[in-house]
Design an enzyme around this catalytic site. Structure first.
Site, short mmCIF file in Angstrom:
data_model
loop_
_atom_site.label_atom_id
_atom_site.label_comp_id
_atom_site.label_asym_id
_atom_site.label_seq_id
_atom_site.Cartn_x
_atom_site.Cartn_y
_atom_site.Cartn_z
N TRP A 156 -17.66 1.93 -13.26
CA TRP A 156 -18.31 0.62 -13.35
C TRP A 156 -17.47 -0.53 -12.84
O TRP A 156 -17.92 -1.67 -12.87
CB TRP A 156 -18.62 0.33 -14.83
CG TRP A 156 -17.42 0.59 -15.71
CD1 TRP A 156 -17.18 1.75 -16.42
CD2 TRP A 156 -16.27 -0.23 -15.92
NE1 TRP A 156 -15.97 1.68 -17.05
CE2 TRP A 156 -15.39 0.46 -16.76
CE3 TRP A 156 -15.90 -1.51 -15.48
CZ2 TRP A 156 -14.15 -0.05 -17.16
CZ3 TRP A 156 -14.67 -2.03 -15.87
CH2 TRP A 156 -13.82 -1.30 -16.71
N LYS A 180 -25.11 9.65 -10.38
CA LYS A 180 -25.19 9.05 -11.73
C LYS A 180 -24.18 7.93 -11.82
O LYS A 180 -22.97 8.15 -11.85
CB LYS A 180 -24.90 10.08 -12.82
CG LYS A 180 -25.28 9.51 -14.19
CD LYS A 180 -24.50 10.06 -15.36
CE LYS A 180 -23.16 9.43 -15.59
NZ LYS A 180 -23.19 8.01 -16.05
N SER A 234 -12.05 8.33 -14.78
CA SER A 234 -10.75 8.57 -15.40
C SER A 234 -10.32 10.03 -15.26
O SER A 234 -11.15 10.93 -15.11
CB SER A 234 -10.81 8.19 -16.89
OG SER A 234 -11.72 9.05 -17.55
N GLU A 256 -11.60 11.50 -7.64
CA GLU A 256 -10.86 10.24 -7.44
C GLU A 256 -10.65 9.66 -8.83
O GLU A 256 -11.58 9.11 -9.43
CB GLU A 256 -11.67 9.29 -6.56
CG GLU A 256 -12.08 9.87 -5.21
CD GLU A 256 -10.92 10.07 -4.25
OE1 GLU A 256 -9.88 9.42 -4.44
OE2 GLU A 256 -11.06 10.89 -3.33
N CYS A 257 -9.46 9.81 -9.37
CA CYS A 257 -9.25 9.52 -10.79
C CYS A 257 -8.33 8.33 -11.02
O CYS A 257 -8.22 7.46 -10.17
CB CYS A 257 -8.75 10.79 -11.48
SG CYS A 257 -9.95 12.13 -11.40
N CYS A 291 -8.67 0.94 -10.12
CA CYS A 291 -7.85 2.16 -10.13
C CYS A 291 -6.50 1.95 -9.47
O CYS A 291 -5.50 2.50 -9.88
CB CYS A 291 -8.60 3.29 -9.44
SG CYS A 291 -9.14 2.88 -7.76
P1 NAD Z 1 -14.97 7.34 -17.10
O1 NAD Z 1 -14.17 8.53 -16.73
O2 NAD Z 1 -15.12 6.99 -18.52
O3 NAD Z 1 -16.46 7.47 -16.53
C1 NAD Z 1 -16.70 7.67 -15.15
C2 NAD Z 1 -18.08 8.27 -14.99
O4 NAD Z 1 -18.09 9.57 -15.58
C3 NAD Z 1 -19.20 7.48 -15.68
O5 NAD Z 1 -20.36 7.51 -14.89
C4 NAD Z 1 -19.39 8.26 -16.97
O6 NAD Z 1 -20.68 8.11 -17.52
C5 NAD Z 1 -19.18 9.67 -16.47
N1 NAD Z 1 -18.83 10.64 -17.52
C6 NAD Z 1 -18.14 10.42 -18.67
N2 NAD Z 1 -18.03 11.57 -19.37
C7 NAD Z 1 -18.66 12.52 -18.66
C8 NAD Z 1 -18.89 13.91 -18.86
N3 NAD Z 1 -18.42 14.54 -19.93
N4 NAD Z 1 -19.57 14.60 -17.91
C9 NAD Z 1 -20.03 13.97 -16.82
N5 NAD Z 1 -19.87 12.65 -16.57
C10 NAD Z 1 -19.17 11.93 -17.48
O7 NAD Z 1 -14.34 6.12 -16.29
P2 NAD Z 1 -14.79 4.61 -16.30
O8 NAD Z 1 -14.34 3.97 -17.57
O9 NAD Z 1 -16.20 4.52 -15.90
O10 NAD Z 1 -13.93 4.02 -15.07
C11 NAD Z 1 -12.57 3.73 -15.17
C12 NAD Z 1 -11.76 4.88 -14.62
O11 NAD Z 1 -12.16 5.15 -13.28
C13 NAD Z 1 -10.28 4.53 -14.52
O12 NAD Z 1 -9.53 5.64 -14.92
C14 NAD Z 1 -10.07 4.25 -13.04
O13 NAD Z 1 -8.76 4.44 -12.59
C15 NAD Z 1 -11.03 5.22 -12.43
N6 NAD Z 1 -11.37 4.84 -11.05
C16 NAD Z 1 -10.85 5.57 -10.03
C17 NAD Z 1 -11.13 5.21 -8.71
C18 NAD Z 1 -10.54 5.98 -7.54
O14 NAD Z 1 -11.02 5.84 -6.42
N7 NAD Z 1 -9.50 6.78 -7.77
C19 NAD Z 1 -11.97 4.11 -8.44
C20 NAD Z 1 -12.49 3.39 -9.52
C21 NAD Z 1 -12.19 3.77 -10.84
#
Ligand code: NAD
Length: 487
Positions: A156, A180, A234, A256-257, A291
């Protein structure tokens, strides 16, 4: 960008109902089941609901994406695909204001910042569309084929950009997509899909299934009908997704985490006042919620005074406040959960480091957090080792360059780094010693890194895997097929 005058709706003005539902096979589709509440981060108040798509909607979206892949989308050829993507870009360019407003409402992105970034979306699409013909050229006898139906799960923090960065190379490669978006920011993704349909992308090419991670995300990750899964989010969720993705079938993944990226100020730059606005931006843009935020600052011994003075002055140019106000540069954190997480790390900072606030938060409800420094944060502590995703910058001193490199590289993550140093060769040698995917080397104190779409990179370590950017960034979503002619 040339923005229209500010005519934003009130917080509680109704949005088109279609934005609360999924977008499947070129039309709005209500899931008809449970709803998820949206909370305004600038006030903490609930203001709307949207669909939890759930398994039936994911099934429908995957079936739609399959029929589009074997049907019209696979037959139209690269030139027509590029033309359709450019038509989509043109529709997005017309809708920047609506997309920006949705980001402000859903995750508290300052409106001016949201407009500026979203306005670059059409350029990103144009860039990838221009590479499609090169993708079809074969250097080694193999033919690159699209993988088929790709599933994507996005975060987000930059809602429109998160979706475009993920979706565009996938579609440019000739795949169809079920995406999603985060439960914090579903509506800009739905609007983007609606704009794609208006631009002429065939039904089923881009489907959006809003919903939570543990229900809709999990159903998509495990779905045996998708040929590849692309995740951005994440590291912890990435681990769960890797496991879920293999529960009913195997499929290739890109991950991409998270990150905990350092910025090193070398001795020949510490006395240059022009670096501090750039150091601040790298650490605190989007209230530290990106990120690649450079959230570990390493400076030569004796440099702390320059850090505090320089960053305090830089902070004065970043007013914190109502994200609807075009003067605001730092909005609230995106959610109550994010706010609680940041408060937890602030408590750790108070116990393990010297805390220095750089500015004050407004006297308002909402999830506001001021930028802060944690001076002298211990290397093995949470402030240095864990991703916070908020406005808290750890600051450490190093003795010599060997120690600087050792501290910078002592991380579970490997996303990016910035080196502020006037000696290009010395900075280049340090870059080569860091296990990260992308390094900004800044040799002129007032210079700033630009958007490097054409240069591929891959995160390392716990930051994930899968190439981003350039031709390789599209090729990652294709697979080589060998055609062996005999006779
Ligand atoms: P998050 O991991 O909580 O959620 C990311 C997505 O995964 C959301 O759509 C969420 O609904 C989904 N999700 C959560 N649990 C799931 C499951 N068990 N099964 C399937 N889908 C699931 O992360 P966030 O809070 O939305 O975003 C922040 C994180 O994203 C930070 O760690 C940031 O570093 C990372 N990020 C990485 C990049 C990159 O390019 N490396 C870019 C932007 C953000």
């Amino acid at each position: 960008m040339n923005s229209p005058a500010l005519t934003l709706p009130a917080w509680d003005s109704p949005l088109p109902e279609a934005l609360d539902h999924g977008w499947i096979h070129g039309e709005s589709r209500s899931a008809g089941g449970p709803l998820i509440a949206s909370i305004n981060p600038a006030t903490g108040e609930a203001w709307g609901n949207f669909d939890e798509s759930g398994e039936p909607a994911v099934d429908a979206a995957v079936a739609s994406a399959r029929s589009a892949f074997v049907g019209e989308w696979s037959r139209i050829g690269g030139d027509a695909r590029a033309a359709l993507l450019l038509a989509w870009a043109a529709r997005i360019a017309e809708a920047v204001e609506q997309l920006a407003w949705l980001e402000t409402l859903e995750v508290g992105r300052p409106i001016g910042d949201a407009r500026a970034l979203i306005a670059q979306g059409p350029l990103l699409i144009g860039f990838y569309a221009s590479l499609i013909s090169a993708l079809e050229e074969s250097a080694d006898g193999a033919v690159r084929r699209a993988r088929g139906v790709v599933g994507a799960i996005t975060p987000w923090n930059f809602p429109t950009a998160n979706v475009l960065i993920r979706a565009v190379p996938i579609l440019a490669a000739g795949n169809t997509l079920v995406l999603k978006p985060s439960e914090l920011s579903p509506r800009s993704a739905v609007l983007l899909a609606q704009l794609a349909s208006e631009a002429g992308l065939p039904p089923g090419v881009l489907n959006i299934v809003p919903g939570s991670g543990h229900v809709t995300g999990a159903a998509l990750a495990a779905h045996p009908g998708i040929d590849m899964l692309a995740f951005t989010g994440s590291t912890r969720t990435g681990q769960a997704i890797i496991q879920a993705s293999a529960s009913r079938s195997i499929k290739p993944l890109t991950m991409e985490c998270g990150g905990k990226s350092p910025q090193l100020v070398l001795p020949d730059m510490i006395d240059q006042p022009e670096i501090w606005p750039g150091v601040f931006h790298a650490a605190f843009w989007n209230t530290g919620q990106w990120c690649s935020a450079r959230t570990r600052l390493l400076v030569p011994k004796g440099g702390l005074e320059a850090v505090v003075e320089g960053l305090r002055m830089a902070a004065a140019d970043w007013p914190i406040g109502d994200p609807r106000d075009p003067a605001t540069r730092l909005g609230p954190l995106a959610s109550g959960k994010q706010y609680e997480t940041v408060q937890g790390y602030r408590e750790i900072a108070r116990q393990t480091a010297r805390v220095m606030p750089l500015s004050a938060v407004p006297d308002a409800d909402g999830f506001y957090a001021a930028p802060e420094l944690a001076l002298g944060a211990p290397q093995d502590g949470a402030l240095v080792q864990q991703e916070i995703f908020g406005p808290l910058l750890s600051v450490q001193e190093y003795g010599d360059l060997d120690e600087a490199v050792r501290l910078a590289d002592d991380s579970a993550y490997g996303l990016g780094a910035t080196i502020w140093g006037a000696d290009r060769d010395a900075a280049g040698r340090i870059a080569a010693s860091l296990s990260v995917g992308s390094v900004d080397v800044i040799v002129a104190p007032a210079a700033r890194p630009g958007l490097a779409l054409g240069t591929p990179f891959e995160p390392r370590r716990q930051s994930g895997f899968g190439i981003e950017g350039g031709l390789a960034g599209i090729a990652a979503f294709t697979t080589p097929q060998a055609i062996n002619h005999a006779g």
